[in-house]
Design a protein around this motif. Sequence first.
Motif, mmCIF file in Angstrom:
data_model
loop_
_atom_site.group_PDB
_atom_site.id
_atom_site.type_symbol
_atom_site.label_atom_id
_atom_site.label_comp_id
_atom_site.label_asym_id
_atom_site.label_seq_id
_atom_site.Cartn_x
_atom_site.Cartn_y
_atom_site.Cartn_z
ATOM 1 N N TRP A 24 15.017 0.806 -6.078
ATOM 2 C CA TRP A 24 15.105 -0.500 -6.731
ATOM 3 C C TRP A 24 13.948 -0.634 -7.702
ATOM 4 N N THR A 25 14.094 -1.538 -8.669
ATOM 5 C CA THR A 25 13.009 -1.737 -9.642
ATOM 6 C C THR A 25 12.386 -3.121 -9.523
ATOM 7 N N PHE A 26 13.107 -4.034 -8.878
ATOM 8 C CA PHE A 26 12.599 -5.400 -8.731
ATOM 9 C C PHE A 26 13.202 -5.977 -7.454
ATOM 10 N N SER A 51 1.944 -9.029 10.497
ATOM 11 C CA SER A 51 2.063 -7.576 10.522
ATOM 12 C C SER A 51 3.368 -7.119 9.860
ATOM 13 N N VAL A 52 4.479 -7.740 10.250
ATOM 14 C CA VAL A 52 5.773 -7.329 9.695
ATOM 15 C C VAL A 52 5.866 -7.692 8.220
ATOM 16 N N TYR A 53 5.292 -8.851 7.862
ATOM 17 C CA TYR A 53 5.363 -9.250 6.451
ATOM 18 C C TYR A 53 4.613 -8.254 5.576
ATOM 19 N N ASN A 54 3.453 -7.821 6.056
ATOM 20 C CA ASN A 54 2.702 -6.813 5.305
ATOM 21 C C ASN A 54 3.471 -5.498 5.231
ATOM 22 N N THR A 55 4.176 -5.167 6.323
ATOM 23 C CA THR A 55 4.958 -3.933 6.347
ATOM 24 C C THR A 55 6.069 -3.970 5.294
ATOM 25 N N VAL A 56 6.829 -5.068 5.267
ATOM 26 C CA VAL A 56 7.952 -5.138 4.334
ATOM 27 C C VAL A 56 7.448 -5.223 2.893
ATOM 28 N N ALA A 57 6.371 -5.957 2.676
ATOM 29 C CA ALA A 57 5.834 -6.057 1.310
ATOM 30 C C ALA A 57 5.332 -4.705 0.828
ATOM 31 N N LEU A 81 8.370 -2.553 -0.028
ATOM 32 C CA LEU A 81 9.074 -2.942 -1.249
ATOM 33 C C LEU A 81 8.264 -2.647 -2.508
ATOM 34 N N THR A 82 6.933 -2.687 -2.394
ATOM 35 C CA THR A 82 6.097 -2.420 -3.567
ATOM 36 C C THR A 82 5.640 -0.966 -3.617
ATOM 37 N N GLY A 83 5.899 -0.226 -2.539
ATOM 38 C CA GLY A 83 5.390 1.138 -2.428
ATOM 39 C C GLY A 83 5.845 2.062 -3.537
ATOM 40 N N THR A 84 7.016 1.814 -4.058
ATOM 41 C CA THR A 84 7.547 2.678 -5.113
ATOM 42 C C THR A 84 7.133 2.202 -6.496
ATOM 43 N N ALA A 101 1.266 -12.205 -1.367
ATOM 44 C CA ALA A 101 1.642 -12.295 -2.784
ATOM 45 C C ALA A 101 0.421 -12.076 -3.671
ATOM 46 N N ALA A 102 -0.665 -12.733 -3.308
ATOM 47 C CA ALA A 102 -1.884 -12.613 -4.109
ATOM 48 C C ALA A 102 -2.422 -11.188 -4.059
ATOM 49 N N ALA A 103 -2.425 -10.598 -2.863
ATOM 50 C CA ALA A 103 -2.995 -9.258 -2.710
ATOM 51 C C ALA A 103 -2.182 -8.216 -3.470
ATOM 52 N N LYS A 104 -0.868 -8.404 -3.487
ATOM 53 C CA LYS A 104 -0.004 -7.409 -4.126
ATOM 54 C C LYS A 104 0.292 -7.739 -5.593
ATOM 55 N N GLY A 105 -0.223 -8.869 -6.075
ATOM 56 C CA GLY A 105 0.052 -9.258 -7.452
ATOM 57 C C GLY A 105 1.504 -9.632 -7.687
ATOM 58 N N LEU A 106 2.131 -10.209 -6.666
ATOM 59 C CA LEU A 106 3.544 -10.577 -6.774
ATOM 60 C C LEU A 106 3.706 -12.030 -7.219
ATOM 61 N N ALA A 107 4.834 -12.314 -7.828
ATOM 62 C CA ALA A 107 5.154 -13.700 -8.148
ATOM 63 C C ALA A 107 5.447 -14.442 -6.848
ATOM 64 N N LEU A 108 5.187 -15.748 -6.861
ATOM 65 C CA LEU A 108 5.406 -16.548 -5.657
ATOM 66 C C LEU A 108 6.262 -17.757 -6.005
#
Lengths: 404, 432
Positions: free
Chosen positions: B190-192, B223-229, B232-235, B349-356
């Motif tokens: 995925w890209t987004f 813990s799970v939220y950090n895992t999924v984030a 999803l951003t890993g790629t 969101a802040a740590a990963k630079g994601l939109a919120l």
Amino acid sequence: MKKKLLIFLLGLPFLGYSQSFQVNLQGQKQIAMGGAGTGAALDEAAVFFNPGAVSFLKQNGVQAGISPIFLKTSFREAGSNITEHNKDKIATPVMGYAVFGSPAGRLRFGLGIYTPFGGAMHWDENWTGKYTVTSLDLRAIFVQPTVSYKITDHLGIGAGLVYSNGHVDLRRAVPLTLNNGQSGTGKLEGSTNDFGWNAGIYVETISGVSIGVTHRSSVNARVKSGTATFDVPDALISSFPTKFTATLPLPATSTIGFGFYPSEKTTIVFDVNWVRWSKYKDLSFDYDNNARIPDTKSPRNYHDAAALRLGIQNQTTAKLVLRAGVGYAFTPVGEGYVTPEVPDADRLLLSAGLGYKASKNFSVDLSFLYENVKARTETNIETNLNGSFKSLVYIPGIALTYKW
Amino acid sequence: MKSKFIIRNILAVAVVAMASCKPEFKEVTPNKGTADFTRYIAVGNSLTAGYADGGLYLEGQQNSYPEMISGQMKTVGGGAFYSSFFNTNQADGSGYLRIKSLSASGLPVTETVTGNLAVRGQITLPQVGAVTLYTKFSGDLNNYGVPGIRLTDIDNPAYGNANGFFERLLPAASPGNTTSYLSFITAKPWTFFSLWLGNNDALGYATSGGVGGVLTDKARFSSVYNTVAAALTGTGAKGIVATIPDVLATPYFNTVTLASLLAAVRVSAPTVQALYIQTATGTRAATAQDYFVLTLGSANVIGVPNGAGLPYGLHPLNPIESKYVLDQAEAAQVTDYVNTYNATIKSVAAAKGLALMDAYALLKEYGAGKTVNGATVSAAYITGNLFSLDGIHLTPLGYAIVANAFIKSINTQYGASIPIVDVTKYRGVKFP
């Protein structure tokens, strides 16, 4: 010559008019000269423009005209990439005047029928602003019997009683979903019968400049028992009103106008209008059943506004008169109050026209008015409708006159 | 002759001018900014699936916020977007509520639409109970919204057997699935992404009056939220996350109130002063700080005498059952957990630079009453146009407001200019 005429018509700034729901289409000659004419005794339309000048008309006559309005408005919601246009629906204000009495005498009589206020705005039934308005048809036709008296050879006064017959038809979508998935709709329709007056003074000064001062009174257009028709879900219909009352103030207009005569064949007219729009504080609807919807009081808070109009006419040949004009109308609508039924803004008016004397008694006048209403981007404080409006208006017109 | 010519010219000019000139605005060119919308995936629960009116059905799926967002993304290079639509001959999906009529007090009498269901059977699993199974969906998928899923469920490989809406998307029939939700959604590049999970970690507890479901442990949530984030951003994909709305601000908890219950009782028993509720610490008189669930209104139990002749809810020895009441202490607990969950979401969101997309703030703002393009919306049950008949999930209009909030946040975070949707094209609650 023909080419020159065409260049003239295309290239020159010509006249104009209108402001919010005020309609300034009262005489083809005046339309063609930017809507000016208060300071000159031009024709039978002086019954509207300056009752004091009626007694200075050299002939008696009757005229009838029509000015179909082609209004093109676009809207784009903030953040959207879609531009929506209003429907092509033509409003057709008509005008008719008659002047009687002895041109040699001091006392003259006139009758005018004209449409000083109105509007026709039709949006798609499913447009972005459908919950604010889908269509508005508004017209106030004034009938004005008039008396004009020439006090001296250079000073005339005149006054007319105005009977106003109004009609309003306002429609919008109602944010309740019918069983078929469509939104409900509401229609408010009513008529009004009210009175006002129009008076003016006309002076021909020693310097050759003529001056007119007029005042047209405000008229409170009262819908006393309007019909409210709602197409809403059956389960809710009994809680909706069927009647309403409302008042739309039609503002007073004071005008000073000048006529200049640089040559025997050329007339220049200049008018300044001051329209008392500040009377229009809110648009209120009182319903006969408030179980589901409360009475509404939509703030408008218009402020008084001026319009400037400049026009010129030239007797080009014995039979042909050419006219042109320019005008600028300042909007009475403050920031946050622009509504899609009357998306008003400052506007530039350009006009042109001609008069042709077909015979000793009979003549025809043509006019064309172009109005460029400035684009306006804002959020309405009542509806939160947020976006840009832009309008262009094209108004051709024709009048036939019989003089004797 | 000459005059005719002139007149013709004027008419020609006039006609050309009138026909040609509709006012236009400066051309808008939507752009994607620093994001890439080639394959957008929507990760979430019922709100993401388009669940409404107590069910998942085709119209709701078609009006899900990911469908709306992806439609707008097409103007900035967004690719094809697929949802797990029910077939049109099974358009009623799981079944859903509609208004049959209105009671004298204006509350809806609802009925369940069951004409063209997509139900294929039922299975009973140990420790889970009965699971309704739906017609399988196979094919490309971008909308991974699964009604009922909690954040804490997403790494459970057996979850696909216990949730019929997830089972529907998996290849095997329950109980043969071993793919976790997290594995399922990350199987294809995925890209987004949009991520709106966590609601059900508090919702089940709240809607059952604290009786069914448990609040997901705060540390586990984080813990799970950090895992999924991270997954999803890993790629390298960019995305947007959303906070959890305040469940206590929904019509589900604000339509049936102590005042409305007392008023109804006093019609026949004017002297009644109090209603009694069962709480974890015993039976007591209800106060305005206790929440009653929407379903109590149609349960028709208040005042019904028990075996001892004591009227239900009106006597301390026959109190309103805990399942109908989220008492003050329970409500405080829900608020505490939701606030903590949201703090986690915002920090990720802040740590990963994601939109919120702050759904908590958004639905508070609109729920309090707001005029949108001339239409008033609020959290009022059925008349507010924001919430559907189940009192928790949104109407198409509500989802459109959410979609625009997502779009605006994406635009801000990534310098994009995805056009918004026209919210007035979407309906509120249907009335008969």
